[in-house]
Write an enzyme that holds these catalytic residues in place. Structure first.
Site, PDB file in Angstrom:
ATOM      1  CE1 TYR A  88     -12.555  -8.897  -6.883  1.00  0.00           C
ATOM      2  CE2 TYR A  88     -13.286 -10.166  -4.982  1.00  0.00           C
ATOM      3  CZ  TYR A  88     -12.402  -9.272  -5.549  1.00  0.00           C
ATOM      4  OH  TYR A  88     -11.400  -8.757  -4.795  1.00  0.00           O
ATOM      5  CE  LYS A 122      -6.069   1.359 -18.057  1.00  0.00           C
ATOM      6  NZ  LYS A 122      -5.003   2.329 -17.769  1.00  0.00           N
ATOM      7  CG  ASP A 149      -3.868   4.358 -15.013  1.00  0.00           C
ATOM      8  OD1 ASP A 149      -4.953   4.981 -15.046  1.00  0.00           O
ATOM      9  OD2 ASP A 149      -3.144   4.226 -16.019  1.00  0.00           O
ATOM     10  CG  ASP A 185      -9.875  -6.343  -3.424  1.00  0.00           C
ATOM     11  OD1 ASP A 185     -10.113  -6.289  -2.204  1.00  0.00           O
ATOM     12  OD2 ASP A 185      -9.001  -7.069  -3.917  1.00  0.00           O
ATOM     13  CG  ASP A 221      -6.464  -3.692   0.919  1.00  0.00           C
ATOM     14  OD1 ASP A 221      -7.622  -3.705   1.400  1.00  0.00           O
ATOM     15  OD2 ASP A 221      -5.669  -4.644   1.032  1.00  0.00           O
TER      16      ASP A 221
HETATM   17  C1  IPM Z   1     -12.105  -7.599   0.841  1.00  0.00           C
HETATM   18  C2  IPM Z   1     -11.272  -8.855   0.728  1.00  0.00           C
HETATM   19  C3  IPM Z   1     -12.027  -9.870  -0.104  1.00  0.00           C
HETATM   20  C4  IPM Z   1     -12.225  -9.288  -1.488  1.00  0.00           C
HETATM   21  C5  IPM Z   1     -11.371 -11.249  -0.178  1.00  0.00           C
HETATM   22  C6  IPM Z   1     -11.065 -11.815   1.202  1.00  0.00           C
HETATM   23  C7  IPM Z   1     -12.185 -12.220  -0.987  1.00  0.00           C
HETATM   24  O1  IPM Z   1     -10.025  -8.584   0.205  1.00  0.00           O
HETATM   25  O2  IPM Z   1     -13.173  -7.643   1.470  1.00  0.00           O
HETATM   26  O3  IPM Z   1     -11.708  -6.565   0.303  1.00  0.00           O
HETATM   27  O4  IPM Z   1     -11.334  -9.413  -2.342  1.00  0.00           O
HETATM   28  O5  IPM Z   1     -13.277  -8.706  -1.708  1.00  0.00           O
HETATM   29 MN    MN Z   2      -9.694  -6.495  -0.250  1.00  0.00          MN
END
Ligand code: IPM
Ligand code: MN
Length: 353
Positions: A142, A190, A222, A246, A250
């Site tokens: 990032y 990884k 993975d 990240d 999710d």
């Molecule tokens: C998160 C979001 C952010 C990230 C984006 C909006 C930059 O997806 O907080 O997980 O990738 O960290």
């Molecule tokens: Mn995210």
């Protein structure tokens, strides 16, 4: 106790869900005898509209002054389909993380008995799931340099960089959390391919003897993506780099069936920020229908992690559980029963705390 809280509502449903968390935080202050001061500031697309900058200096100052930051959401569809946009709301979020030194993003996944049937997984796989990710938040691909394009614009590159120090401070937080939980730490990397991952693994291996009560497992990212779905109960505390975290958080957030309910904390040595995991959900903005519980539970994390006030945090999660079992919920979880407005849920929580 006197507390100064910065409010950064941001975009989309951010302002509505923050407003409900504020009601609940005020109710906590009243019940437990705390003086709570709020200061609001702009961030994200909302801040671009006002100042041209998604994280204005004035907002940074408000955050620095505060004991904790309560953050709503960032992101506006008008920027999503424009890869050439010069400023983007997300830049504000990344800059804020970096400038406030929020190197650890703590994202728990746990279940609510009354919502477990909404999980995409079979009941026996998800009942009792309780794990937490510690995602490194201010390093890795990032932020690594160089990044960008060649002169012709035909080649693009990003760089993944980690120092031992960055890995160590994140890993220590994971070890300490594991000691207070089920004493299992999974290092997600990884290392079969990436040099950065090999440094992660080596660093964690060196730290492990300092935490003899914690069992450490090393797994490739993975494989974790797969096992999180197959048997999420296998995990307790997971530590990982920025990009892997990240993606996996999710995935993790939907396992319990309560994506709209999962809170998170981003912490560093000086500053602490609390935010719901869900995004800005622009389709619902301004309609008073968004689920405020993830933000309210983020406020609970704030009492626990920023002020070490566990009873206050518990009072919030208790009242959230009560609202769920009594059906005082927004339309996303009402399932044909009466759906309450965002603001009504907030009022109910504040009154019943
Ligand atoms: C998160 C979001 C952010 C990230 C984006 C909006 C930059 O997806 O907080 O997980 O990738 O960290
Ligand atoms: Mn995210």
């Amino acid at each position: 106790m006197e507390m100064n809280i910065a409010l950064l509502p941001g975009d989309g449903i951010g302002p509505e869900v923050i407003a409900q968390a504020v009601k609940v935080v005020k109710a906590v202050g009243k019940k437990f005898g705390h003086t709570i001061n709020f200061e609001e500031a702009a961030v994200g697309a909302a801040a671009i509209d006002l100042t041209g900058n998604p994280y204005p200096d004035a907002t940074h100052e408000v955050c620095l002054r505060a004991d904790a930051v309560l953050f709503g959401a960032i992101g506006d569809p008008k920027y999503d389909n424009d890869p050439k946009a010069k400023v983007r709301p997300e830049q504000g979020l990344l800059e804020m993380r970096k400038k406030l030194g929020l190197f650890a993003n703590i994202r728990p996944t746990f279940t609510f008995p009354s919502l477990i049937h909404k999980s995409p997984l079979k009941l026996e796989r998800v009942e009792g799931v309780d794990f937490v990710f510690f995602r490194e938040l201010t390093g890795g691909i990032y932020f690594g340099e160089p990044r960008g394009r060649n002169e012709q614009g035909t080649k693009a590159f990003d760089t993944n960089v980690y120092t031992k120090e960055e890995i160590t401070r994140l890993a220590r937080m994971g070890f300490e959390a594991a000691q207070k939980r089920r004493k299992l730490l999974t290092c997600v990397d990884k290392a079969n391919v990436l040099a950065t991952s090999r440094l992660w693994r080596e660093t964690v291996q060196e730290l492990a003897p300092e935490y003899p009560d914690v069992k450490v497992e090393y797994e490739f990212v993975d494989a974790v993506a797969m096992r999180l779905i197959q048997w999420p109960k296998a995990y307790d505390v997971l530590i990982t780099e920025n990009l892997f975290g990240d993606i996996l958080t999710d995935e993790a957030s939907v396992i319990s069936g309560s994506m709209g309910l999962m809170p998170s904390a981003s912490v560093g040595t000086e500053n602490k920020l609390f935010e719901p995991i869900h995004g800005s959900y622009p389709q619902a903005a301004g309609k008073d229908i968004a689920n405020p519980l993830a933000t309210v539970l983020s406020a609970a994390m704030m009492f626990e992690y920023a002020f070490d006030l566990k009873a206050e945090a518990q009072a919030i999660s208790d009242v959230v559980n009560k609202s769920l079992s009594e059906g005082i919920v927004t339309e996303d979880i009402a399932e044909g029963a009466k759906a309450y407005k965002t603001s009504e849920v907030g009022d109910w929580l504040a009154e019943n705390l």
